[in-house]
Design an enzyme around this catalytic site. Structure first.
Site, PDB file in Angstrom:
ATOM      1  N   ASP A   1      30.485  89.552  77.303  1.00 30.20           N
ATOM      2  CA  ASP A   1      29.844  88.843  76.059  1.00 30.20           C
ATOM      3  C   ASP A   1      29.453  87.402  76.368  1.00 30.20           C
ATOM      4  OD1 ASP A   1      28.514  89.102  73.636  1.00 30.20           O
ATOM      5  OD2 ASP A   1      29.893  89.677  72.512  1.00 30.20           O
TER       6      ASP A   1
HETATM    7  C1  BGC Z   1      27.129  89.411  70.840  1.00 29.23           C
HETATM    8  C2  BGC Z   1      26.538  90.694  71.696  1.00 29.23           C
HETATM    9  C3  BGC Z   1      25.073  90.140  72.217  1.00 29.23           C
HETATM   10  C4  BGC Z   1      25.037  89.342  73.135  1.00 29.23           C
HETATM   11  C5  BGC Z   1      23.818  89.059  73.592  1.00 29.23           C
HETATM   12  C6  BGC Z   1      26.766  88.015  71.740  1.00 29.23           C
HETATM   13  O1  BGC Z   1      27.002  86.917  70.803  1.00 29.23           O
HETATM   14  O2  BGC Z   1      28.172  89.482  70.535  1.00 29.23           O
HETATM   15  O3  BGC Z   1      26.742  91.625  71.036  1.00 29.23           O
HETATM   16  O4  BGC Z   1      24.844  91.644  72.941  1.00 29.23           O
HETATM   17  O5  BGC Z   1      25.518  88.134  72.223  1.00 29.23           O
HETATM   18  O6  BGC Z   1      22.988  88.466  72.851  1.00 29.23           O
END
Ligand code: BGC
Length: 760
Positions: free
Chosen positions: A285
């Protein structure tokens, strides 16, 4: 050791059974390519960068630009549209030494341009075909817009309504969550799972793992959980998506029993790859590797090694591999084999997407123009939104509304287009969304509708400031609350019925949007109390991304319709239900508490040794002094404009052997005065076990249409696996003894039949 092996066995069997032989040309192709790659270029594939764009195309920083040319970028996210994607892809193909195509990802969570209800709302449809269709449409739109990869489905089980991201998943149940996980992967990746198809998009299972169990519902918080609970209650949806062939997995931010998921070798390698047989890649993530320094796991160099060694393949945004993988190779903290394995998995994903054959995947402006938000997609968005709405209360025949006479349309959310598309609304344009007011006016031109705002969504200055700093557009009506309420009351007094559209703004749920108070924010409850005092029928239309605690509202409103954030066509879908042009059939998939203090509250809990059985003065029982144990609305609950009556379930046998399938039959009758759909639910209770067992577990459901007066006998089959669970030794097995089968229209109002599982 023994425990892990047994569990491994149980989990592996299905994984192996589902593995399909791959393309025999893939391995030699990738071998050939990797033989020509320098270690730096291999590390480059492990680097995922975020590149935003404006009307002229991608806004590439000097660094990203240079890195693409040097072959130091494996993928890009946040860039879409044929023009923007082509510009970056050309840079990689023409200007990097090995011409390796980039892979383009984006947060397409509940639709790309055509926006569907938030996932919690979608799950309330219990309609797997509709859910799959929403993902299929998202795949068609996102691929036409240049994307290869979507960061969905999010399948984290969540039992804590304080957690803002409960809105992004399918609620609290592992069985339903698994079915939905499968449907979403199928929708994105296509029914044959052929990612070379230019309308298939690679899905990303997230957030692996247990992100929804954050302590106290505060986002990113610690998770600490027994393996038994993990395996029985939290892992099934992840496993289901893996079995469905999901192409990628995202690690979660949280730590699990002391080790962040992103450094968790047990999770990423032993469980995911060795036991479940997963063969795709794992992306972190957003900056999750860097964040392990805050978790207290060491320097940036050290956490970089921890992540790669745990089995992480791609670093989202953090550039930690880019900065430290080479020095870690040199010092021996990571091995060449580990780097090669990660690089190979990224290249394999690109190969499976057909990017080496057609790096543009048939993207063109013409295709985008004829695909995005086409009329069929908009029609599907309306239909799917209707299916997600849940009627929580309906007394004094408050609903459906008449299309004549007058209504007072009150509330801060009644005319909001931005809010109805929800948070994480992809590339959705809220200006193309239909508000409740627009929907009602379009459906009933002869109805007199008078609007008053009545209250702000929230008026806590600090909260507003925080929401608005991150993309919110909440304007504060500066009038005194009493003046706004007075105006609304006047409007209400002049109308036949009051329809109050209240709830949360979209930014109050989603990421980093935990709330400790899960009632209606601001002065909305005060507004409702004043409206109630007018004596007019009071219909609440709720808009929110989590279960809310609404005891006063439940007691005092005549009708309550839960609409979540229902997407592009929200207003039309809500009007369809309010006027009775569509009979609602949604059922909630996360328990609504009476008070936030009951949280976490979920239907499939265990019994205590001192369960409270309703004897008022019984002191030493498991109960609260101030609130009941029971929820406001139980899991699976939702009303219709008609009524359904369930007969007692009958069983094919009173005793079954371990290899036998039990057949359960139940007759459901539409006993009301309208045709309608019902979600018949089957739960199981294992009465005695080697460890304590939940009081009820969903094991099957059927969504059926019954004409008024019609009855149908439904058949459910409980195969041997339905009786199994992971015991204290993590052995997946059924235990002989007594079981109860519970069937009904929600998890509380059920009819019971009993059977026995024999040892032989
Ligand atoms: C979130 C994810 C997301 C990623 C990309 C993160 O902060 O937890 O769910 O896919 O950002 O935007």
């Amino acid at each position: 050791m023994k425990r892990i092996i047994l569990a491994a066995l149980a989990f592996t069997l299905t994984a192996q059974a589902q593995q399909k032989p791959g393309d025999p040309k893939m391995k030699p192709y990738i071998d050939g390519l990797m033989a020509r790659m320098t270690p730096e270029e291999k590390i480059g594939q492990l680097n995922l960068v975020s590149v935003g764009f404006d009307v002229t195309g991608p806004v590439v920083s000097k660094d990203v630009d240079a890195n693409i040319r040097k072959g130091l970028v494996g993928g890009v996210f946040n860039t879409y549209t044929p023009i923007a994607v082509r510009k970056l892809q050309e840079m990689a193909l023409k200007e990097s030494r090995l011409h390796i195509p980039l892979m383009f990802g984006y947060d397409v969570i509940h639709g790309h341009r055509t926006i569907f209800p938030i996932p919690l709302g979608l799950s309330a449809s219990w309609d797997l075909k509709a859910i799959e269709q929403s993902a299929r449409i998202a795949a068609e739109e996102s691929t036409a817009d240049g994307l290869d990869w979507v960061f969905s489905p999010m399948v984290d089980i969540a039992r804590d309504a304080r957690w803002g991201r409960i809105s992004e998943g399918a609620g609290e149940d592992p069985y339903l969550g698994s079915q939905i996980a499968r449907a979403m992967v199928r929708g994105y990746q296509g029914p044959t799972n052929d990612l070379t198809n230019s309308t298939s998009v690679m899905a990303c299972l997230k957030h692996f793992a247990l992100y929804g169990a954050a302590e106290a519902g505060r986002d990113y918080n610690t998770t600490d959980m027994s393996r038994q609970r993990m395996y029985n209650e939290y892992m099934p949806p992840y496993k289901a998506a893996i079995d469905a062939g999901v192409g990628s997995v995202m690690s979660s931010f949280n730590d699990i029993n002391g080790t962040p998921a992103t450094a968790n070798k047990w999770l990423m390698t032993d469980l995911l790859r060795k036991q479940w047989g997963y063969q795709g890649f794992v992306v972190t993530d957003y900056t999750a590797i860097n964040e392990m320094m805050e978790h207290g796991l060491g320097t940036e160099t050290q956490v970089s090694a921890l992540a790669l060694n745990a089995g992480i393949d791609q670093d989202m945004v953090g550039e930690v591999f880019l900065k430290h993988a080479a020095e870690n190779l040199k010092s021996g903290a990571v091995s060449k084999a580990q780097l090669d394995a990660a690089c190979r998995r990224i290249l394999e994903a690109k190969y499976k997407l057909g990017l080496f054959q057609d790096p543009y995947r048939k993207v063109s402006q013409e295709r985008a123009a004829s695909t995005l938000m086409k009329p069929e997609f908009i029609a599907a968005a309306r239909d799917i939104a209707r299916k997600s709405l849940v009627l929580l209360k309906n007394e004094r025949s408050a609903l459906p509304l008449k299309k004549t006479g007058s209504i007072a349309l009150i509330g801060p959310l009644a005319n909001r287009q931005r809010d109805v598309i929800g948070s994480w609304s992809g590339a959705g344009d809220w200006k193309q969304a239909v508000s409740v007011e627009q929907g009602l006016r379009a459906a009933a031109p002869s109805l007199k509708i008078t609007y008053a705002k009545g209250a702000n969504i929230a008026d806590d200055a600090q909260m507003l400031e925080r929401l608005n700093a991150h993309g919110g557009d909440l304007d504060l009506d500066k009038r005194a609350s009493e003046d706004m309420i007075r105006e609304a009351v006047q409007v209400a007094q002049a109308a036949d019925v009051v329809v109050a559209v209240v709830g949360e703004s979209q930014g109050m749920t989603g990421e980093a949007a935990s709330r400790a108070d899960i009632g209606l924010p601001g002065q909305q409850l005060a507004l409702l109390k004043a409206l109630k005092a007018t004596g007019k029928p009071l219909v609440l239309v709720l808009m929110n991304g989590r279960p809310l605690a609404l005891p006063w509202e439940n007691q005092n409103a005549d009708a309550i319709l839960e609409t979540w954030f229902a997407g592009t066509q929200a207003g039309n879908a809500i009007a369809d239900v309010l006027f009775g042009d569509y009979n609602p059939s949604g059922k909630i998939t996360a328990t609504f508490p009476v008070a936030v203090g009951q949280v976490p509250i979920y239907y499939n809990h265990k019994n205590t040794g001192r369960p409270y059985a309703g004897v008022k003065l019984d002191k030493y029982k498991s109960r609260y002094l101030d609130v009941p144990n029971e929820p406001l609305y139980p899991f699976g609950f939702g009303l219709s404009y008609t009524t359904f009556t369930y007969g007692k379930p009958t069983l094919s046998k009173a005793t079954i052997g371990p290899a036998e399938t039990l057949t359960v039959s139940v007759t459901v009758q539409n006993t009301g005065s309208a045709d309608g759909e019902e979600v018949a639910q089957l739960y199981l209770r294992d009465m005695v076990g080697s460890s304590s067992r939940p009081v009820s577990e969903l094991k099957g459901f059927q969504k059926i249409m019954l004409k008024k007066g019609e009855s149908k006998t439904l058949t459910f089959r409980l195969a041997p696996d339905a009786l199994k669970f992971y015991n204290n030794d993590l052995k997946f097995a059924a235990e002989p003894g007594d079981f109860q089968v519970l069937v009904g229209g929600n998890s509380r109002d059920v009819q019971m039949a009993a059977f026995r599982l024999a040892a032989q």
